[in-house]
Design an enzyme around this catalytic site. Structure first.
Site, PDB file in Angstrom:
ATOM      1  N   SER A  19       0.856  -1.186   0.000  1.00 23.76           N
ATOM      2  CA  SER A  19       0.000   0.000   0.000  1.00 23.76           C
ATOM      3  C   SER A  19       0.889   1.231   0.000  1.00 23.76           C
ATOM      4  O   SER A  19       1.966   1.223   0.599  1.00 23.76           O
ATOM      5  CB  SER A  19      -0.880  -0.015   1.247  1.00 23.76           C
ATOM      6  OG  SER A  19      -1.286   1.299   1.590  1.00 23.76           O
ATOM      7  N   LYS A  49       0.927  -3.304   4.883  1.00 23.28           N
ATOM      8  CA  LYS A  49       0.048  -4.064   4.000  1.00 23.28           C
ATOM      9  C   LYS A  49       0.754  -4.961   3.001  1.00 23.28           C
ATOM     10  O   LYS A  49       1.779  -4.604   2.434  1.00 23.28           O
ATOM     11  CB  LYS A  49      -0.839  -3.094   3.222  1.00 23.28           C
ATOM     12  CG  LYS A  49      -1.836  -2.378   4.091  1.00 23.28           C
ATOM     13  CD  LYS A  49      -3.030  -3.247   4.414  1.00 23.28           C
ATOM     14  CE  LYS A  49      -4.030  -3.134   3.281  1.00 23.28           C
ATOM     15  NZ  LYS A  49      -5.164  -4.014   3.506  1.00 23.28           N
ATOM     16  N   GLU A  53      -7.077 -10.508  -6.950  1.00 24.06           N
ATOM     17  CA  GLU A  53      -8.222  -9.599  -7.083  1.00 24.06           C
ATOM     18  C   GLU A  53      -8.406  -9.151  -8.522  1.00 24.06           C
ATOM     19  O   GLU A  53      -9.530  -9.014  -9.020  1.00 24.06           O
ATOM     20  CB  GLU A  53      -8.026  -8.365  -6.197  1.00 24.06           C
ATOM     21  CG  GLU A  53      -8.136  -8.671  -4.715  1.00 24.06           C
ATOM     22  CD  GLU A  53      -7.702  -7.482  -3.864  1.00 24.06           C
ATOM     23  OE1 GLU A  53      -7.991  -6.343  -4.229  1.00 24.06           O
ATOM     24  OE2 GLU A  53      -7.044  -7.721  -2.844  1.00 24.06           O
TER      25      GLU A  53
END
Ligand code: ARG
Length: 460
Positions: free
Chosen positions: A276, A282, A289
Site C-alpha cells: 500500500s 500491508k 483480485e
C-alpha cells in the site's frame, strides 16, 4: 482511389474514413488473412481460373508481404479500411495488376469469417495448453495436500472437514470442463466459409474442399448466407471464456479470503502481492483480485457480441465488424490470467496447522455425530434434532462436541458409547468419507489418477 471506388462520385468523408476503418485492430489478423489468400490463390490456379504463373506471382507476393509485416516494415493505411484491403493493395502495388485477380470469386465477407475462425483456432490451442499447465499444477498441489485437513464451507460458514487436496480437485473438475468446452468450440469452428462470397456463393467453379484441406480445416460451411453471417463460433468461444473466468474468479476469491489475517490459511508469495502507498504493513493479494475483476471484461465481451448479433438480418452487416475487438480482448485477458494464476498457486505457502485447527472449530463434526446415532438405528431426523440440541448446549459453554464427557452424553441418550469420540475426530470424519468424489485421502488420490486420464484424453 478505393478498391471499391467505381460507383462513387465523391470520396469518403474524413470522419467516416476514420469511423469505419478497422485496420487499427484487425491488422492482428494479417497472418490468417494471408494464409487464406494463399490457399484461395492456389485453388484458383488449380481450377483454371488463373494461370500457374499468376498463382506463383500471387503466392510469392503474399509471402513477401507476410515477411515484411513480421519484420515491422509495413505501414497500414486507414484509408484502405481493413486488413483484407490493405493486403490486397500492397500486393497490387508490388506485383502489378495480377494482384487484382486475387479477389476473384471471393468477398471480404467470407474472407473475414475465415480469418476469425483461423485466428480462434490457434488461440484456443494456446489457451488449452495454458489450462493444461494450470490443471497439472493443481493436481500436483493436490497430491502434496492429501492430508492437509481444512474446514469446508457452505454459506461461508464452517460445514464439514475436508482436505486442501479435495478442495483444489474441485477446481480441477471445473478446468477440465473448460478444456472440453474449448475443444468443442474448436471442433465446430474448424470449417471453411470461403466460397460463400458476399452471400450468394459464386459462379466460378471454386474447389471449396481444396481450400479447406490446404488450411487444415475439416470441411466447408453448407449455406452461403450462414457462411458469412454466422458468428456462433466466436460466441461459443466467448461463452467458454466467460465460464473459465468465472472459475478463475472463484478460485482467486478463495485465495483472497484464505490469505486474510482472519483466515491465515495461506500466504501469497511476495512476488504475487503488492503493498500500500500509505499503510506500511500491508501485503495485498492484488493479483488474485485483478483476475477476479477481469472476469467482468470477458463477460462484457460476450454480452457485447451477443448484442451486436441480436436481430441482425441475413446476411453480412457492418455491425459484425464489432466482433473482433471483443474476441481479441477476451483472448488476451484469459491468457494473461491463466499465465499469472498458475505460478501464484505454486508459490503460495500453505499453513497446514491453521487449516487443521480451523477444521476443528465450528462443530464441523456435528453431521458425523448425527450419523453415529443413525448408524445405531436412531432415525436420522431424530439424531439431527438431538445433536442440534447438543451443539446449542456446547456453544453456550464455549466447548466442542469432543469436549463433553461420556457421562454427559449418556445423560442425553443411552445409545452413546465410548466409540463416539473416535467417530467425531476430525481426521476420522475425513478418512471415513471414502465415497466416490468424497474427501478421504485415498478417494482423492483416485480422483487425481482419474482426472489425469481425463486430461490426457481431452488434449487429443
Ligand atoms: N472489415 C470488415 C469486417 O470486419 C470486413 C468485411 C467487410 N465487408 C463489407 N461488406 N463491408 O467485418
Amino acid at each position: 482511389m478505393k478498391l471499391w471506388g467505381g460507383r462513387f462520385e465523391k470520396s469518403t468523408e474524413g470522419l467516416v474514413e476514420d469511423f469505419h476503418s478497422s485496420i487499427r485492430f484487425d491488422q492482428r489478423l494479417y497472418k490468417q488473412d494471408i494464409q487464406g489468400s494463399i490457399a484461395h490463390a492456389k485453388m484458383l490456379g488449380y481450377v483454371g481460373v488463373i494461370s500457374e504463373s499468376e498463382v506463383n506471382q500471387l503466392v510469392q507476393g503474399l509471402d513477401e508481404i507476410l515477411g515484411d509485416i513480421e519484420a515491422g516494415k509495413v505501414e497500414f493505411e486507414i484509408g484502405a479500411e481493413d486488413i483484407h484491403m490493405n493486403v490486397e493493395k500492397l500486393l497490387t502495388e508490388r506485383i502489378g495488376s495480377v494482384g487484382k485477380k486475387l479477389h476473384t470469386g471471393r468477398s471480404r465477407n467470407d474472407q473475414v469469417a475465415l480469418d476469425l475462425r483461423l485466428f480462434l483456432k490457434t488461440e484456443i490451442d494456446q489457451t488449452k495448453s495454458l489450462l493444461q499447465n494450470l490443471i497439472q499444477t493443481l493436481l500436483q498441489l493436490s497430491e502434496e495436500h492429501l492430508e492437509t485437513w481444512m474446514p469446508g464451507y457452505t454459506h461461508l460458514q464452517k460445514a464439514q472437514p475436508i482436505t486442501l487436496a479435495h478442495h483444489l480437485m474441485a477446481y480441477v473438475q471445473m478446468f477440465l470442463r473448460d478444456v472440453g468446452r474449448l475443444k468443442d468450440t474448436r471442433k465446430r469452428l474448424n470449417i471453411s466459409p470461403l466460397g460463400s462470397g458476399a452471400m450468394a456463393g459464386t459462379t466460378f467453379p471454386l474447389d471449396r474442399g481444396q481450400v479447406a484441406r490446404e488450411l487444415e480445416l475439416d470441411g466447408v460451411t453448407l449455406n452461403s448466407l450462414d457462411g458469412v453471417s454466422d458468428r456462433d463460433f466466436a460466441l461459443e468461444f466467448l461463452a467458454a471464456a466467460s465460464i473459465l473466468m468465472m472459475h478463475l474468479s472463484r478460485l482467486c476469491e478463495e485465495l483472497v479470503i484464505w490469505s486474510s489475517g482472519e483466515f491465515q490459511f495461506i500466504s501469497m508469495d511476495d512476488g504475487y502481492s503488492t503493498g500500500s502507498s500509505i499503510m506500511p504493513q500491508k501485503k495485498n493479494p492484488d493479483v488474485a483480485e485483478l483476475v477476479r475483476g477481469k472476469t467482468g471484461r470477458v463477460y462484457g465481451d460476450l454480452m457485447a457480441l451477443l448484442t451486436v448479433m441480436k436481430g441482425l438480418p441475413l446476411a453480412y452487416n457492418k455491425d459484425m465488424q464489432e466482433d473482433k475487438e471483443q474476441v481479441f480482448d477476451a483472448v488476451d485477458t484469459i491468457k494473461k490470467c491463466l499465465l499469472v494464476v498458475e505460478p501464484m498457486l505454486w508459490t503460495m505457502q500453505v499453513h497446514r496447522d491453521t487449516m487443521a485447527s480451523g477444521a476443528k472449530g465450528g462443530f464441523t463434526n456435528a453431521t458425523d455425530l448425527a450419523d453415529y446415532l443413525a448408524k445405531k438405528g436412531v432415525p436420522f431426523r431424530e439424531a439431527h434434532e438431538l445433536v442440534g440440541r447438543i451443539v446449542l448446549q456446547c456453544s453456550k459453554k464455549g466447548i466442542g462436541l469432543e469436549d463433553m464427557s461420556l457421562q454427559e452424553y449418556q445423560g442425553l441418550s443411552p445409545i452413546f458409547q465410548e466409540d463416539l469420540f473416535s467417530s467425531i475426530g476430525i481426521e476420522h470424519c475425513v478418512r471415513a468419507r471414502k465415497i466416490t468424489g468424497g474427501p478421504s485421502p485415498e478417494t482423492v488420490a483416485e480422483g487425481i489418477r482419474e482426472s489425469r486420464k481425463v486430461l490426457e484424453k481431452l488434449l487429443w
